[in-house]
Design an enzyme around this catalytic site. Structure first.
Site, PDB file in Angstrom:
ATOM      1  N   GLY A 164       0.835  -1.206   0.000  1.00 24.27           N
ATOM      2  CA  GLY A 164       0.000   0.000   0.000  1.00 24.27           C
ATOM      3  C   GLY A 164       0.865   1.249   0.000  1.00 24.27           C
ATOM      4  O   GLY A 164       1.995   1.230   0.496  1.00 24.27           O
TER       5      GLY A 164
ATOM      6  N   ASP B  20      -6.935   7.979   7.394  1.00 28.87           N
ATOM      7  CA  ASP B  20      -7.944   7.232   6.661  1.00 28.87           C
ATOM      8  C   ASP B  20      -9.264   6.894   7.372  1.00 28.87           C
ATOM      9  O   ASP B  20      -9.434   7.115   8.564  1.00 28.87           O
ATOM     10  CB  ASP B  20      -7.329   5.997   6.037  1.00 28.87           C
ATOM     11  CG  ASP B  20      -7.721   5.891   4.567  1.00 28.87           C
ATOM     12  OD1 ASP B  20      -8.485   6.755   4.106  1.00 28.87           O
ATOM     13  OD2 ASP B  20      -7.281   4.955   3.892  1.00 28.87           O
TER      14      ASP B  20
ATOM     15  N   LEU C  38      -2.339   5.684  -7.056  1.00 26.27           N
ATOM     16  CA  LEU C  38      -0.884   5.792  -7.087  1.00 26.27           C
ATOM     17  C   LEU C  38      -0.289   5.035  -8.262  1.00 26.27           C
ATOM     18  O   LEU C  38       0.808   5.346  -8.711  1.00 26.27           O
ATOM     19  CB  LEU C  38      -0.298   5.277  -5.769  1.00 26.27           C
ATOM     20  CG  LEU C  38      -0.758   6.051  -4.528  1.00 26.27           C
ATOM     21  CD1 LEU C  38      -0.162   5.448  -3.274  1.00 26.27           C
ATOM     22  CD2 LEU C  38      -0.374   7.531  -4.618  1.00 26.27           C
TER      23      LEU C  38
ATOM     24  N   ALA D  82      -1.071   5.156 -11.365  1.00 27.09           N
ATOM     25  CA  ALA D  82      -0.846   6.090 -12.473  1.00 27.09           C
ATOM     26  C   ALA D  82       0.468   6.847 -12.275  1.00 27.09           C
ATOM     27  O   ALA D  82       1.234   7.060 -13.223  1.00 27.09           O
ATOM     28  CB  ALA D  82      -2.012   7.076 -12.553  1.00 27.09           C
TER      29      ALA D  82
ATOM     30  N   GLU E 264       3.049   5.875 -10.282  1.00 30.46           N
ATOM     31  CA  GLU E 264       4.189   4.958 -10.275  1.00 30.46           C
ATOM     32  C   GLU E 264       4.588   4.594 -11.707  1.00 30.46           C
ATOM     33  O   GLU E 264       5.771   4.545 -12.036  1.00 30.46           O
ATOM     34  CB  GLU E 264       3.822   3.688  -9.482  1.00 30.46           C
ATOM     35  CG  GLU E 264       3.629   3.965  -7.990  1.00 30.46           C
ATOM     36  CD  GLU E 264       2.965   2.828  -7.214  1.00 30.46           C
ATOM     37  OE1 GLU E 264       2.781   2.976  -6.007  1.00 30.46           O
ATOM     38  OE2 GLU E 264       2.616   1.791  -7.829  1.00 30.46           O
TER      39      GLU E 264
ATOM     40  N   ASP F 203     -26.016  41.732  25.226  1.00 30.14           N
ATOM     41  CA  ASP F 203     -26.754  41.331  24.027  1.00 30.14           C
ATOM     42  C   ASP F 203     -27.477  40.020  24.381  1.00 30.14           C
ATOM     43  O   ASP F 203     -27.106  39.344  25.346  1.00 30.14           O
ATOM     44  CB  ASP F 203     -25.773  41.129  22.867  1.00 30.14           C
ATOM     45  CG  ASP F 203     -26.425  40.466  21.673  1.00 30.14           C
ATOM     46  OD1 ASP F 203     -27.493  40.943  21.243  1.00 30.14           O
ATOM     47  OD2 ASP F 203     -25.881  39.451  21.187  1.00 30.14           O
ATOM     48  N   TYR F 204     -28.494  39.653  23.601  1.00 31.13           N
ATOM     49  CA  TYR F 204     -29.240  38.441  23.956  1.00 31.13           C
ATOM     50  C   TYR F 204     -28.898  37.244  23.037  1.00 31.13           C
ATOM     51  O   TYR F 204     -28.165  36.354  23.426  1.00 31.13           O
ATOM     52  CB  TYR F 204     -30.748  38.734  23.963  1.00 31.13           C
ATOM     53  CG  TYR F 204     -31.559  37.509  24.308  1.00 31.13           C
ATOM     54  CD1 TYR F 204     -31.496  36.968  25.589  1.00 31.13           C
ATOM     55  CD2 TYR F 204     -32.332  36.866  23.357  1.00 31.13           C
ATOM     56  CE1 TYR F 204     -32.183  35.807  25.914  1.00 31.13           C
ATOM     57  CE2 TYR F 204     -33.036  35.711  23.671  1.00 31.13           C
ATOM     58  CZ  TYR F 204     -32.958  35.195  24.954  1.00 31.13           C
ATOM     59  OH  TYR F 204     -33.638  34.044  25.271  1.00 31.13           O
TER      60      TYR F 204
ATOM     61  N   ASP G  91     -22.065  39.263  20.563  1.00 31.97           N
ATOM     62  CA  ASP G  91     -21.477  38.243  19.692  1.00 31.97           C
ATOM     63  C   ASP G  91     -21.327  38.656  18.243  1.00 31.97           C
ATOM     64  O   ASP G  91     -20.565  38.048  17.506  1.00 31.97           O
ATOM     65  CB  ASP G  91     -22.329  36.966  19.737  1.00 31.97           C
ATOM     66  CG  ASP G  91     -23.619  37.129  18.968  1.00 31.97           C
ATOM     67  OD1 ASP G  91     -24.389  38.051  19.299  1.00 31.97           O
ATOM     68  OD2 ASP G  91     -23.852  36.364  18.027  1.00 31.97           O
TER      69      ASP G  91
HETATM   70  P1  ADQ Z   1      -5.503   1.787  -2.896  1.00 33.04           P
HETATM   71  O1  ADQ Z   1      -6.952   1.564  -3.106  1.00 33.04           O
HETATM   72  O2  ADQ Z   1      -4.757   0.669  -2.346  1.00 33.04           O
HETATM   73  O3  ADQ Z   1      -5.233   3.059  -1.949  1.00 33.04           O
HETATM   74  P2  ADQ Z   1      -3.676   2.860  -5.082  1.00 33.04           P
HETATM   75  O4  ADQ Z   1      -3.516   4.286  -4.856  1.00 33.04           O
HETATM   76  O5  ADQ Z   1      -3.775   2.553  -6.527  1.00 33.04           O
HETATM   77  O6  ADQ Z   1      -4.979   2.205  -4.393  1.00 33.04           O
HETATM   78  O7  ADQ Z   1      -2.427   2.095  -4.495  1.00 33.04           O
HETATM   79  C1  ADQ Z   1      -2.195   0.752  -4.745  1.00 33.04           C
HETATM   80  C2  ADQ Z   1      -0.783   0.387  -4.311  1.00 33.04           C
HETATM   81  O8  ADQ Z   1      -0.637  -1.032  -4.359  1.00 33.04           O
HETATM   82  C3  ADQ Z   1       0.273   0.969  -5.229  1.00 33.04           C
HETATM   83  O9  ADQ Z   1       1.303   1.521  -4.473  1.00 33.04           O
HETATM   84  C4  ADQ Z   1       0.770  -0.219  -6.061  1.00 33.04           C
HETATM   85  O10 ADQ Z   1       2.147  -0.188  -6.331  1.00 33.04           O
HETATM   86  C5  ADQ Z   1       0.465  -1.404  -5.200  1.00 33.04           C
HETATM   87  N1  ADQ Z   1       0.074  -2.539  -6.055  1.00 33.04           N
HETATM   88  C6  ADQ Z   1      -0.916  -2.565  -6.943  1.00 33.04           C
HETATM   89  N2  ADQ Z   1      -0.968  -3.768  -7.547  1.00 33.04           N
HETATM   90  C7  ADQ Z   1      -0.022  -4.515  -7.017  1.00 33.04           C
HETATM   91  C8  ADQ Z   1       0.408  -5.878  -7.197  1.00 33.04           C
HETATM   92  N3  ADQ Z   1      -0.186  -6.702  -8.056  1.00 33.04           N
HETATM   93  N4  ADQ Z   1       1.415  -6.296  -6.464  1.00 33.04           N
HETATM   94  C9  ADQ Z   1       2.003  -5.496  -5.580  1.00 33.04           C
HETATM   95  N5  ADQ Z   1       1.647  -4.242  -5.362  1.00 33.04           N
HETATM   96  C10 ADQ Z   1       0.642  -3.752  -6.061  1.00 33.04           C
HETATM   97  C11 ADQ Z   1      -5.986   4.088  -1.269  1.00 33.04           C
HETATM   98  C12 ADQ Z   1      -6.996   4.859  -2.086  1.00 33.04           C
HETATM   99  C13 ADQ Z   1      -6.304   5.444  -3.293  1.00 33.04           C
HETATM  100  C14 ADQ Z   1      -5.152   6.319  -2.846  1.00 33.04           C
HETATM  101  C15 ADQ Z   1      -4.249   5.588  -1.885  1.00 33.04           C
HETATM  102  C16 ADQ Z   1      -3.197   6.505  -1.286  1.00 33.04           C
HETATM  103  O11 ADQ Z   1      -8.036   3.996  -2.494  1.00 33.04           O
HETATM  104  O12 ADQ Z   1      -7.215   6.186  -4.068  1.00 33.04           O
HETATM  105  O13 ADQ Z   1      -4.393   6.697  -3.976  1.00 33.04           O
HETATM  106  O14 ADQ Z   1      -4.987   5.039  -0.830  1.00 33.04           O
HETATM  107  O15 ADQ Z   1      -3.763   7.601  -0.647  1.00 33.04           O
END
Ligand code: ADQ
Length: 726
Positions: A29, A140, A375, A377, A379, A497-498, A678
């Protein structure tokens, strides 16, 4: 540097149980991977649920010791609560609703109670660890009650909250039975952060409409403090991804994938299995693309990487089945010996394998129906060292607001996705490079560390703002001095004042009548011949007479139009006319017609349009329009238009509370004067006072008063202390 406590549902290290043995593993994550180096670089502690129940952890003492050595403090949650809290309210209620899936949302009181218990368990652990100078950063949707629970125990704490998922629009959020508790919970923080400006707006809208707090410029004036909300689009650990491309492990993985994929162009899709990610719609669009573009048959492969998630929830099981079916259908329909259009991987991948896939993919197809940020997009873009590769991104992902150089699509529009795929696969390399370079520059600069630092800066500046606003607070020490001055005085004048000062505002003016306690309190003052009490209000004289006529107090009605001295009758300060009302009344009526919930209050020498019960946004808009309109109408009359707390009032010029207050101030040789008020109409009273007087504004904001108290209840408690002392 101040110590930081990060609090999130999961720790960055997860305890896994395999064959009866416990192991520690890094959590997946964005938050955990993104912040891990940043949080290790400073004095900080991470507090969260380790992934297994507390009982098991306690049995394995060395696991607990290992967690603590990594500065991870576990929160213990019972197996029963894990079900109703994590698998229940978090994943079956808040997640779908906040992603605009109301039909998938389950409402259960049992879930809610588990949410309260889990948040309390977190509060117990954090409160046990926190020291006064710590900064607390909560993350979160699992912990939206925690800020308030902690604020109750640590009133002075510096505390921020960040929501990683979208905040829904008001119309959706209001469906939640516990909506007010969630908002109040979040407002326990000093700063509430979101990925985008839109989510921030939705949150503030709900706060304004459901709790009735004033909201201006991202600032909420809550019951006793100011809270800020703002957008902080989360970044990634940019260097981690861009450097990974050069790594030998990634190279090896790339080679392995190349063998499997041959010379085909690669379209990559990476998500956790979730209905919010729009995976079936994406597959359908890919199928349509193949149908329309025979030239790409045997030339492209869609790598569909899906991470298993929430596998015990019905909607997720159905989705899995649907995906399996769709992949089979597409591969069956278009596949040939030696070419499968969809390469489906249902698993989590190690970091270097993921990096290898990102770097070799020609196109990333990221089409969530709704996503807080996304994320993946970011990465993908970070791994494009040579600048080649095209990102197709849904406009409903938070990331779209920063990555405008991607091909932006509507995830429900299959035609658009098909066209985007055609465009991406045919895009000249130079254009790909130009687009990626712009996005990379932004992502490199605003990476996850910058994101965290900006959040911290804003949090500290919010704390400073709060301190400045409370500098005028009438401390207990000053209250003692005030009470003492009052006790020793021979002639004391209280100008009170009220509405909003002695009682809170009510939806309808008539509902704010004084209770027996307040009347008794005022009466006690009147029993003392050395004290004179004057109620200076904007109310009409009949109302004041009805409520306070039997008390031996002075009364000022309609902001100073009418005055009644102790034991005397009602008099006007000067001769006033009211014929103008015939002209203005019809204008106000038309505003009532167009603004449901608003109404007119008619006083002898003024007209008031009230909009406290109207939709707040509409009310504010109409108030602006009304002020413009009436100002033109009354241009040559001796009238003024004034804006108050959810009211627009038209009345004679030169009439104000200050004039009425002066009349009393000049009447005698007072050696103690106290004024409480106030809103803006009370500012005239404050300005009319001699410098030795005690002037107190009830509420926040700029004022000519020397001191402030936060609420009517604090004001009446001060009066109570005074009456006891006399
Ligand atoms: P997520 O719903 O987990 O996060 P996202 O932001 O896409 O969604 O992050 C997914 C993460 O998991 C990425 O870092 C990615 O590299 C990793 N990942 C995805 N597929 C993988 C795989 N097959 N194996 C290993 N790793 C994998 C929540 C919210 C998002 C928000 C993030 C951060 O739902 O909208 O962008 O938190 O705030």
């Amino acid at each position: 540097m101040r110590r930081l406590l990060i609090v999130s549902n999961r720790l960055p290290t997860t305890v896994q149980e395999r064959k009866g043995e416990l192991h520690l593993e890094p959590s997946v994550g964005g938050l955990a991977t993104g912040l891990s180096s940043w949080y290790k670089s400073r004095d900080s502690i991470w507090i969260g649920w380790p992934g297994i129940t507390g009982k098991k952890i306690k049995r394995e003492k060395d696991i607990l010791a290992k967690l603590l050595s990594e500065n991870c403090h576990p929160v213990s949650i019972t197996q029963h609560d894990v079900e109703a809290y994590y698998h229940g309210i978090c994943n079956r209620t808040i997640w779908p609703l906040f992603h605009h899936f109301p039909l998938y949302t389950e409402y259960s009181e049992g879930f809610w109670q588990a949410y309260e218990r889990a948040n309390t368990a977190f509060a117990n652990v954090v409160a046990g660890i926190a020291k006064p100078n710590d900064i607390i950063w909560i993350h979160d949707y699992h912990l939206m009650l925690l800020p308030k629970l902690l604020r109750e125990r640590l009133p002075k704490a510096t505390m921020g909250f960040f929501l990683h998922i979208p905040f829904p629009s008001f119309e959706i959020f209001r469906l939640l039975p516990w909506r007010n508790q969630i908002l109040e919970g979040l407002l326990g923080a000093d700063l509430v952060g979101f990925h985008t400006y839109d989510y921030t707006g939705h949150f503030l809208d709900s706060v304004h409409r459901l709790l009735g707090y004033e909201v201006a410029m991202g600032q909420v004036t809550a019951a006793d403090r100011v809270v800020r909300a703002d957008a902080f689009p989360m970044g990634i650990n940019y260097d981690l991804f861009s450097n990974a491309v050069q790594d030998s492990k990634t190279h090896a993985e790339r080679k392995r994938f190349h063998k499997k994929l041959g010379d085909c162009r690669v379209i990559l899709s990476v998500d956790r299995l979730d209905y919010t990610k729009g995976i079936p719609q994406r597959l359908e669009a890919f199928s349509l693309f193949l149908d329309r573009n025979s030239k790409f048959l045997r030339k492209v492969i869609l790598v569909l990487l899906v991470v298993p998630s929430r596998t015990r929830i019905g909607h997720y099981m159905q989705l899995k089945k649907q995906l399996d079916g769709l992949v089979g259908e597409i591969n069956g329909k278009y596949g040939t010996i030696g070419w499968m259009p969809v390469w489906y991987l249902y698993r989590s991948l190690p970091f270097h394998s993921l990096a290898a896939l990102y770097s070799l993919a020609d196109v990333a197809l990221v089409t969530p129906l709704r996503d807080g940020m996304n994320l993946v997009a970011k990465e993908y873009t970070a791994t494009k060292m040579d600048g080649k590769g095209v990102l197709i991104l849904s406009e409903t992902a938070g990331a779209a607001q920063e990555l405008g150089e991607a091909i932006i699509i509507n995830a429900n529009n299959q035609e658009e996705i098909v066209q985007a795929l055609e465009k991406a696969l045919e895009m000249p390399e130079q254009e790909q490079i130009e687009r990626n370079r712009i996005m990379q520059k932004r992502l490199r600069r605003y990476d996850v560390v910058q994101w965290a630092n900006e959040f911290m800066d804003k949090l500290l500046s919010t704390k400073k703002l709060q301190q400045e606003m409370t500098e005028k607070t009438l401390t207990f020490e000053m209250q003692r001095k005030l009470v003492n001055d009052f006790q020793e005085s021979d002639k004391a004048l209280l100008l009170l004042d009220y509405d909003g000062t002695l009682v809170p505002f009510a939806p309808k003016p008539a509902e704010a009548m004084p209770g027996a306690n307040l009347l008794r309190l005022l009466e006690k003052f009147t029993k003392n011949p050395r004290t004179e009490v004057v109620l200076i209000s904007g109310r009409d004289k009949d109302t004041l007479e009805g409520w306070f006529g039997s008390l031996d107090v002075g009364l000022v009605a309609e902001h100073g139009v009418w005055i009644k001295e102790k034991g005397g009758g009602w008099e006007t300060i000067e001769t006033l006319t009211s014929e103008w009302k015939e002209e203005v009344h019809p204008i106000l009526e038309s505003w009532v017609d167009r603004t449901p919930g608003s109404f007119i209050e008619e006083k002898e020498f003024s007209l008031v349009w009230h909009y406290r019960k109207a939709n707040p946004r509409l009310g504010e808009l109409r108030a602006r329009e009304l002020i413009n309109n009436v100002s033109n109408t009354i241009a040559n009359l001796n009238l003024q238009v004034l804006e108050g707390s959810k009211v627009v009032e038209v009345k004679n010029t030169d009439i104000n509370k200050g004039r009425a207050a002066s009349k009393w101030i000049l009447k005698d040789k007072w050696d103690f004067i106290l004024a409480l008020g106030d809103d803006w109409t009370d500012e005239d009273t404050f300005k009319a006072l001699p410098s030795t007087a005690w002037s107190i504004k009830v509420g926040f904001g700029a004022s000519a008063a020397r001191f402030s108290l936060s609420s009517p209840s604090e004001a009446t408690s001060l009066l109570r202390k005074m009456v006891r002392a006399r």
